[in-house]
Write an enzyme that holds these catalytic residues in place. Structure first.
Site, PDB file in Angstrom:
ATOM      1  N   CYS A  66      54.414  36.256  43.681  1.00 40.39           N
ATOM      2  CA  CYS A  66      55.055  37.462  43.160  1.00 40.39           C
ATOM      3  C   CYS A  66      54.039  38.387  42.504  1.00 40.39           C
ATOM      4  O   CYS A  66      52.886  38.045  42.310  1.00 40.39           O
ATOM      5  CB  CYS A  66      56.146  37.081  42.166  1.00 40.39           C
ATOM      6  SG  CYS A  66      55.491  36.391  40.627  1.00 40.39           S
ATOM      7  N   ALA A 123      52.304  37.081  39.496  1.00 37.92           N
ATOM      8  CA  ALA A 123      51.251  36.118  39.844  1.00 37.92           C
ATOM      9  C   ALA A 123      49.959  36.846  40.203  1.00 37.92           C
ATOM     10  O   ALA A 123      48.865  36.424  39.829  1.00 37.92           O
ATOM     11  CB  ALA A 123      51.703  35.238  41.012  1.00 37.92           C
ATOM     12  N   ARG A 149      45.205  27.617  39.084  1.00 41.09           N
ATOM     13  CA  ARG A 149      44.416  28.278  40.129  1.00 41.09           C
ATOM     14  C   ARG A 149      42.968  27.791  40.189  1.00 41.09           C
ATOM     15  O   ARG A 149      42.209  28.227  41.021  1.00 41.09           O
ATOM     16  CB  ARG A 149      44.488  29.800  39.944  1.00 41.09           C
ATOM     17  CG  ARG A 149      43.809  30.601  41.038  1.00 41.09           C
ATOM     18  CD  ARG A 149      44.373  31.991  41.076  1.00 41.09           C
ATOM     19  NE  ARG A 149      43.556  32.953  41.766  1.00 41.09           N
ATOM     20  CZ  ARG A 149      42.718  33.786  41.185  1.00 41.09           C
ATOM     21  NH1 ARG A 149      42.533  33.761  39.871  1.00 41.09           N
ATOM     22  NH2 ARG A 149      42.054  34.675  41.898  1.00 41.09           N
ATOM     23  N   HIS A 202      47.998  42.919  41.981  1.00 39.84           N
ATOM     24  CA  HIS A 202      46.558  43.229  41.960  1.00 39.84           C
ATOM     25  C   HIS A 202      46.362  44.695  41.578  1.00 39.84           C
ATOM     26  O   HIS A 202      45.537  45.031  40.737  1.00 39.84           O
ATOM     27  CB  HIS A 202      45.924  43.033  43.350  1.00 39.84           C
ATOM     28  CG  HIS A 202      46.044  41.659  43.905  1.00 39.84           C
ATOM     29  ND1 HIS A 202      46.106  41.417  45.247  1.00 39.84           N
ATOM     30  CD2 HIS A 202      46.099  40.454  43.299  1.00 39.84           C
ATOM     31  CE1 HIS A 202      46.192  40.119  45.455  1.00 39.84           C
ATOM     32  NE2 HIS A 202      46.197  39.511  44.284  1.00 39.84           N
TER      33      HIS A 202
HETATM   34 FE1  CFM Z   1      41.372  37.676  46.985  1.00 43.30          FE
HETATM   35 FE2  CFM Z   1      42.214  35.880  48.369  1.00 43.30          FE
HETATM   36 FE3  CFM Z   1      43.659  36.880  46.327  1.00 43.30          FE
HETATM   37 FE4  CFM Z   1      41.427  35.414  45.902  1.00 43.30          FE
HETATM   38 FE5  CFM Z   1      42.888  33.160  45.562  1.00 43.30          FE
HETATM   39 FE6  CFM Z   1      43.683  33.706  48.017  1.00 43.30          FE
HETATM   40 FE7  CFM Z   1      45.095  34.648  46.008  1.00 43.30          FE
HETATM   41 MO1  CFM Z   1      45.065  32.108  46.484  1.00 43.30          MO
HETATM   42  S1  CFM Z   1      40.288  35.877  47.616  1.00 43.30           S
HETATM   43  S2  CFM Z   1      42.121  37.222  44.996  1.00 43.30           S
HETATM   44  S3  CFM Z   1      40.958  33.666  44.704  1.00 43.30           S
HETATM   45  S4  CFM Z   1      43.156  37.745  48.209  1.00 43.30           S
HETATM   46  S5  CFM Z   1      42.917  31.915  47.224  1.00 43.30           S
HETATM   47  S6  CFM Z   1      42.696  34.521  49.895  1.00 43.30           S
HETATM   48  S7  CFM Z   1      45.773  33.846  47.812  1.00 43.30           S
HETATM   49  S8  CFM Z   1      44.723  33.190  44.517  1.00 43.30           S
HETATM   50  S9  CFM Z   1      45.672  36.647  45.474  1.00 43.30           S
END
Ligand code: CFM
Length: 556
Positions: free
Chosen positions: A73, A76, A107, A207
């Site tokens: 989500c 997260a 994580r 993000h």
């Molecule tokens: Fe970038 Fe990723 Fe992500 Fe990531 Fe991660 Fe991920 Fe993630 Mo899991 S590199 S930041 S450190 S998009 S592994 S492939 S899914 S937490 S939001």
């Protein structure tokens, strides 16, 4: 170097004699026609034109209700992914206790508190307002203020961040005014994120919200210039399993000065002065490109895409950094480091590759690793026959060239786009236009990312936001030697007798970045794809003939 990281991508994939379009049809047959039409746009047979153009893939859209997906989500993405790895900001989850608890230390983003003078590390604590019925009915602002005061009194942090969960948005608590009030009262930086879980279609929205907040409230608040030469920031590296430690080791050896990492092994002070660096390196484009763009507009700091997953990719990225600074001393030092580091990698690869060559992988993870890890598999002589992201956007698949054509829909319009202007005093382009132009023509690639699909073989299947049903079908049809995803998928996939490597948490292993990380990964994959354990698996009906049953994958 000796490792042929590219050679797997030349040949068109043969799906065991099946036409990939046929495979796609099989994935869709069991869906109701409306669902099948939607999913058809998110499942694409790869084709790469000579100029790198690839077919369009639909992504960053809502998951069809009822399909079991992999996504997380918005909260997260904001609290867990971008802000979570910073050790000295107290992150308070304003919401019911579960949101805070289940996003706490799951994580594997590591940190080194000894690298901060005050040694602060709040990551080992879980801070939440633990909302109850009373707050849901009468409002939770009072409890939030109390929580902020209590955290401040107990820990004396430099900064406190507040994260809104779903109910906060529903009842209308104004976390931003609470933060402003507390900032004035306590005299430290207190800021909030309206990252209610339901916003956007996935953690990707979080993000963006995190990028906006950190840029508005922290970046540029300290003009102190760090000592050292060749100042860089590393963006989109979160120190999972110690990756950032390995990258820091390599930077240090090369003589590069790392001002800030967003946000693996990071501190708030580093973010505050990150605008004083001379180059931004983007590792995970999806999660952090907004900060890089905004820093370029406001402070004149250019960015380039790098990748430290894979030994060849690491060497290539280091050479790009040296090319940017255009200094013979640095260029030589980087070459020397590469020459020192590669032999051990090559030895490990030469030993393992005969056992992994020709094996097949599928990668379904996040928004950047499904691309980056194809490098490491290629170094092992393995082919990625299908890959996809959970929540990436079209530019992560097809490259930034498609950015102008991306449709803005109701879900993306919900996420604020900050209006950023050059800072009247501090905007300073790091290269004059002529030098920048020269570096571009020499192939440096400012503000460029060509995406995952151009790096994949023609005929491979690219699947966005894969469902469990499609996962099961793909496994049944092709029985890959390894499947890469996360903990939610792990055991369902392993029930097919296929090993699953977690590419989010690394299954308690790592680091996999840089040179030493590549060696760790080779060993791990060798162990997993050559393990005999799967052959010994027997289903109950195979041992007890009175039971009549079949493997799901045999009935598909
Ligand atoms: Fe970038 Fe990723 Fe992500 Fe990531 Fe991660 Fe991920 Fe993630 Mo899991 S590199 S930041 S450190 S998009 S592994 S492939 S899914 S937490 S939001």
């Amino acid at each position: 170097m000796a490792m042929p990281a590219e050679d797997n991508r030349k040949n068109t994939l043969q799906f065991d004699g099946l036409d990939p379009e046929q495979v796609k049809k099989r994935l869709l047959t069991q869906y109701p026609s409306k669902v099948a039409r939607k999913r058809a746009k998110q499942i694409v047979v790869n084709r790469v034109e000579p100029d790198g153009k690839v077919p369009q893939i639909q992504s960053n859209v809502r998951t069809v209700p009822g399909l079991i997906g992999q996504r997380g989500c918005c909260y997260a993405g904001c609290k867990g992914v971008v802000l979570g790895p910073t050790r000295d900001i107290i992150n308070i989850t304003h919401g019911p206790v579960g949101c805070g608890f289940y996003s706490w230390l799951t994580r594997r983003n590591q940190t080194d508190p000894d690298s901060s003078p005050d040694g602060h590390n709040f990551m080992t604590y879980c801070f939440t307002t633990d909302m109850q019925d009373e707050e849901i009915i009468f409002g939770g602002e009072k409890k939030l203020k109390q929580a902020i005061r209590e955290a401040y009194e107990n820990f004396n942090p430099k900064a406190i961040a507040v994260f809104a969960t779903c109910p906060v948005g529903l009842i209308g608590d104004d976390i931003h005014s609470v933060c402003r009030e507390m900032k004035a009262e306590l005299g430290i930086n207190v800021f909030g994120f309206s990252c209610e879980g339901y916003k956007g279609v996935s953690q990707s929205a979080g993000h963006h919200i995190a990028n906006n907040g950190i840029f508005t409230h922290v970046v540029g608040t300290d003009d102190t210039v760090s000592k050292g030469e060749y100042k860089i920031n590393l963006l989109g590296e979160y120190n999972i399993g110690g990756d950032a430690f390995e990258i820091e080791r390599i930077f240090e050896k090369c003589g590069l000065t790392l001002v800030a990492t967003f946000s693996g092994n990071s501190s708030i002070d580093a973010f505050a002065k990150s605008h004083t660096a001379d180059l931004n390196l983007i590792m995970c484009h999806r999660s952090i490109n907004y900060v890089a763009e905004m820093m370029e507009t406001k402070f004149g700091l250019p960015w380039i895409k790098v990748n430290f997953i894979g030994a060849a990719a690491t060497a290539k990225s280091l050479r790009k950094i040296a090319q940017y600074f255009d200094d013979q001393r640095l260029i030589q030092r980087v070459e020397q480091v590469i020459a020192e580091e590669l032999p051990a990698v090559e030895t490990a690869c030469a030993d393992i590759r005969p056992r992994t060559e020709g094996k097949r992988a599928m990668l379904f993870v996040g928004g950047s690793r499904a691309h980056h890890y194809q490098e490491l598999f290629a170094e092992l002589g393995m082919q990625t026959i299908s890959a996809g992201y959970e929540f990436a956007h079209r530019d992560d698949y097809e490259g930034r060239r498609v950015l102008p054509g991306i449709k803005v829909d109701a879900d993306s319009r919900n996420i604020e786009e900050l209006e950023v202007h050059p800072d009247p005093e501090r905007y300073r382009p790091r290269k004059d236009p002529k030098t920048a132009e020269k570096l571009s023509t020499e192939g440096l690639g400012f503000a460029e990312y060509s995406g995952m699909m151009p790096d994949m073989a023609p005929g491979t299947l690219v699947i966005d936001d894969i469902s469990q049903h499609e996962t099961d079908k793909m496994i049944a049809m092709f029985k890959p030697d390894i499947f890469c995803a996360g903990i939610k998928e792990k055991y369902a996939v392993q029930k097919h007798g296929i090993p699953l490597k977690q590419l989010h948490s690394y299954d308690y292993g790592g680091p996999y970045a840089g040179f030493r990380g590549a060696i760790n990964f080779y060993k791990e994959i060798d162990r997993m794809v050559n393990s005999r354990v799967w052959r010994y698996l027997k289903a109950p009906w195979q041992q007890h003939p009175e039971l009549a049953a079949k493997y799901g994958c045999d009935t598909q």
